[in-house]
Design a protein around this motif. Structure first.
Motif, PDB file in Angstrom:
ATOM      1  N   SER A  76      26.887  32.906  16.830  1.00  0.00           N
ATOM      2  CA  SER A  76      28.062  33.637  16.346  1.00  0.00           C
ATOM      3  C   SER A  76      27.727  35.059  15.913  1.00  0.00           C
ATOM      4  CB  SER A  76      28.707  32.878  15.187  1.00  0.00           C
ATOM      5  OG  SER A  76      27.779  32.721  14.115  1.00  0.00           O
ATOM      6  N   GLN A  77      26.450  35.323  15.634  1.00  0.00           N
ATOM      7  CA  GLN A  77      26.014  36.677  15.282  1.00  0.00           C
ATOM      8  C   GLN A  77      25.606  37.474  16.516  1.00  0.00           C
ATOM      9  OE1 GLN A  77      26.334  37.553  12.024  1.00  0.00           O
ATOM     10  NE2 GLN A  77      27.166  35.461  11.859  1.00  0.00           N
ATOM     11  N   ARG A  78      25.832  36.867  17.673  1.00  0.00           N
ATOM     12  CA  ARG A  78      25.469  37.453  18.972  1.00  0.00           C
ATOM     13  C   ARG A  78      23.960  37.705  19.062  1.00  0.00           C
ATOM     14  NH1 ARG A  78      29.118  38.547  22.500  1.00  0.00           N
ATOM     15  NH2 ARG A  78      27.892  40.146  23.540  1.00  0.00           N
ATOM     16  N   GLN A  79      23.214  36.775  18.514  1.00  0.00           N
ATOM     17  CA  GLN A  79      21.776  36.768  18.691  1.00  0.00           C
ATOM     18  C   GLN A  79      21.445  35.719  19.745  1.00  0.00           C
ATOM     19  OE1 GLN A  79      21.000  36.089  14.375  1.00  0.00           O
ATOM     20  NE2 GLN A  79      19.494  37.734  14.626  1.00  0.00           N
ATOM     21  N   LEU A  80      20.642  36.113  20.717  1.00  0.00           N
ATOM     22  CA  LEU A  80      20.250  35.176  21.766  1.00  0.00           C
ATOM     23  C   LEU A  80      19.042  34.381  21.271  1.00  0.00           C
ATOM     24  CD1 LEU A  80      21.225  34.675  24.755  1.00  0.00           C
ATOM     25  CD2 LEU A  80      19.073  35.726  25.420  1.00  0.00           C
ATOM     26  N   LYS A  81      19.155  33.062  21.327  1.00  0.00           N
ATOM     27  CA  LYS A  81      18.081  32.192  20.869  1.00  0.00           C
ATOM     28  C   LYS A  81      17.461  31.461  22.057  1.00  0.00           C
ATOM     29  CE  LYS A  81      19.844  31.539  16.200  1.00  0.00           C
ATOM     30  NZ  LYS A  81      20.152  30.574  15.119  1.00  0.00           N
ATOM     31  N   VAL A  82      16.137  31.515  22.132  1.00  0.00           N
ATOM     32  CA  VAL A  82      15.408  30.878  23.221  1.00  0.00           C
ATOM     33  C   VAL A  82      14.454  29.853  22.622  1.00  0.00           C
ATOM     34  CG1 VAL A  82      13.837  31.223  25.162  1.00  0.00           C
ATOM     35  CG2 VAL A  82      15.531  32.985  24.603  1.00  0.00           C
ATOM     36  N   LEU A  83      14.530  28.627  23.122  1.00  0.00           N
ATOM     37  CA  LEU A  83      13.630  27.568  22.683  1.00  0.00           C
ATOM     38  C   LEU A  83      12.878  27.027  23.895  1.00  0.00           C
ATOM     39  CD1 LEU A  83      12.511  25.621  20.542  1.00  0.00           C
ATOM     40  CD2 LEU A  83      14.469  24.123  21.001  1.00  0.00           C
ATOM     41  N   ILE A  84      11.546  27.105  23.818  1.00  0.00           N
ATOM     42  CA  ILE A  84      10.684  26.574  24.872  1.00  0.00           C
ATOM     43  C   ILE A  84       9.974  25.349  24.300  1.00  0.00           C
ATOM     44  CG2 ILE A  84       8.788  27.074  26.465  1.00  0.00           C
ATOM     45  CD1 ILE A  84       9.399  30.085  25.915  1.00  0.00           C
ATOM     46  N   PRO A  85      10.168  24.182  24.891  1.00  0.00           N
ATOM     47  CA  PRO A  85       9.552  22.979  24.327  1.00  0.00           C
ATOM     48  C   PRO A  85       8.029  22.981  24.538  1.00  0.00           C
ATOM     49  CG  PRO A  85      10.532  22.481  26.449  1.00  0.00           C
ATOM     50  CD  PRO A  85      10.915  23.903  26.126  1.00  0.00           C
ATOM     51  N   GLU A  86       7.366  22.139  23.835  1.00  0.00           N
ATOM     52  CA  GLU A  86       5.932  21.944  24.055  1.00  0.00           C
ATOM     53  C   GLU A  86       5.712  21.509  25.501  1.00  0.00           C
ATOM     54  OE1 GLU A  86       3.076  19.676  21.202  1.00  0.00           O
ATOM     55  OE2 GLU A  86       3.794  18.207  22.692  1.00  0.00           O
ATOM     56  N   PHE A  87       4.678  22.044  26.135  1.00  0.00           N
ATOM     57  CA  PHE A  87       4.417  21.651  27.521  1.00  0.00           C
ATOM     58  C   PHE A  87       2.928  21.727  27.836  1.00  0.00           C
ATOM     59  CE2 PHE A  87       5.140  26.225  27.667  1.00  0.00           C
ATOM     60  CZ  PHE A  87       4.194  26.691  28.572  1.00  0.00           C
ATOM     61  N   GLU A  88       2.567  21.048  28.919  1.00  0.00           N
ATOM     62  CA  GLU A  88       1.182  20.992  29.373  1.00  0.00           C
ATOM     63  C   GLU A  88       1.030  21.889  30.599  1.00  0.00           C
ATOM     64  OE1 GLU A  88      -0.261  17.428  31.457  1.00  0.00           O
ATOM     65  OE2 GLU A  88      -1.825  17.314  29.909  1.00  0.00           O
ATOM     66  N   PRO A  89       0.302  22.993  30.499  1.00  0.00           N
ATOM     67  CA  PRO A  89       0.192  23.940  31.621  1.00  0.00           C
ATOM     68  C   PRO A  89      -0.329  23.320  32.916  1.00  0.00           C
ATOM     69  CG  PRO A  89      -0.646  24.927  29.612  1.00  0.00           C
ATOM     70  CD  PRO A  89      -0.399  23.483  29.295  1.00  0.00           C
ATOM     71  N   LYS A  90      -1.268  22.406  32.807  1.00  0.00           N
ATOM     72  CA  LYS A  90      -1.879  21.838  34.015  1.00  0.00           C
ATOM     73  C   LYS A  90      -0.887  21.080  34.877  1.00  0.00           C
ATOM     74  CE  LYS A  90      -6.503  21.285  32.007  1.00  0.00           C
ATOM     75  NZ  LYS A  90      -7.551  20.316  31.598  1.00  0.00           N
ATOM     76  N   THR A  91       0.116  20.469  34.243  1.00  0.00           N
ATOM     77  CA  THR A  91       1.070  19.642  34.995  1.00  0.00           C
ATOM     78  C   THR A  91       2.467  20.231  35.091  1.00  0.00           C
ATOM     79  OG1 THR A  91       1.627  18.389  32.994  1.00  0.00           O
ATOM     80  CG2 THR A  91      -0.182  17.540  34.363  1.00  0.00           C
ATOM     81  N   GLU A  92       2.790  21.225  34.243  1.00  0.00           N
ATOM     82  CA  GLU A  92       4.165  21.728  34.208  1.00  0.00           C
ATOM     83  C   GLU A  92       4.299  23.196  34.597  1.00  0.00           C
ATOM     84  OE1 GLU A  92       6.718  19.805  30.963  1.00  0.00           O
ATOM     85  OE2 GLU A  92       4.705  19.701  30.081  1.00  0.00           O
TER      86      GLU A  92
END
Length: 243
Positions: free
Chosen positions: A132-148
């Motif tokens: 509502s404040q016009r702030q863009l929120k980005v959430l990146i979940p935990e991940f494993e680089p070797k497989t994802e």
């Protein structure tokens, strides 16, 4: 009106017939029928023309992000998908809807380089929203680089770049832009969950968020050597909206 020359060749038109001289031969054709556009047809044509202008504005703004590493038909595809996204807003009248006042979520997922789709190279799901404040929120979940994450050959390091721009799509108005970078090491067991929030973006502006993977090599004597190219540049739209 038709005329006859010294060689008895007719040129011009009589009623619905058109007479032409082609390499000394008499050619007769029917006059093409005039196409009477309806008001709806004219509005659709006008809307597509507008989408071409808006897409051009976005392309120019994205030049530093894409650095020319797109597929050949990206510009045409972007205009087409922008137009299709606008068409989903059936509650608004044609000619009145723009990306600044319409739901443009159908633009999310647009791939800038079909040779290396971002969705095939970065598997974690990015959760992106505009509060509502016009702030863009980005959430990146935990991940494993070797497989994802799919890495370029003989590279062990990458950066996930999320680039955000806000624009009112007027040609003489500057865009508001911001970005963040998440380093990724191929040998890491896990990359912890990451969240990022932008500064408030202007009201009544169209907001576009894009993401891409940048691959590089380093050693202790040289700076980062990025290896992205026209065949390998995973980048796509991850959020479009702001109305």
């Amino acid at each position: 009106m038709a005329r006859i020359d010294k060689k008895s060749i007719i040129s011009g038109s009589i009623a619905n017939l058109v007479f032409r001289n082609v390499n000394g031969k008499q050619i007769v054709q029917s006059k093409p029928e005039k196409v009477n556009q309806t008001k709806a047809t004219k509005l659709s044509a006008s809307e597509f023309t507008q989408c071409s202008r808006w897409a051009k504005k976005l392309r120019i703004s994205l030049i530093p992000f894409l650095v020319g590493l797109t597929d050949t038909y990206m510009y045409k595809r972007l205009t087409g998908q922008l137009y299709q996204a606008l068409q989903t807003n059936t509650a608004k009248l044609k000619g009145q809807r723009t990306p600044c006042n319409a739901d443009m979520s159908a633009l999310a997922g647009f791939e800038f380089n079909t040779h290396s789709p971002f969705a095939d190279y970065f598997l974690p799901n990015l959760a992106i929203s505009l509060d509502s404040q016009r702030q863009l929120k980005v959430l990146i979940p935990e991940f494993e680089p070797k497989t994802e994450v799919v890495f370029a050959e003989q590279t062990y390091q990458a950066e996930l770049v999320v680039y955000v721009l806000a624009t009112n799509l007027e040609p003489d108005k500057a865009v508001v832009e911001t970005h963040f970078i998440l380093p990724i090491e191929r040998q890491m067991d896990l990359v912890p969950a990451t969240s990022w929030t932008s500064l408030p973006l202007p009201p009544d502006y169209f907001v576009l968020a894009t993401a891409k993977l940048m691959y590089y090599n380093t050693n202790k004597f040289t700076a980062r050597n990025y290896v992205n190219n026209k065949e390998l540049n995973p980048a796509c739209v991850v959020f479009a909206g702001g109305w």
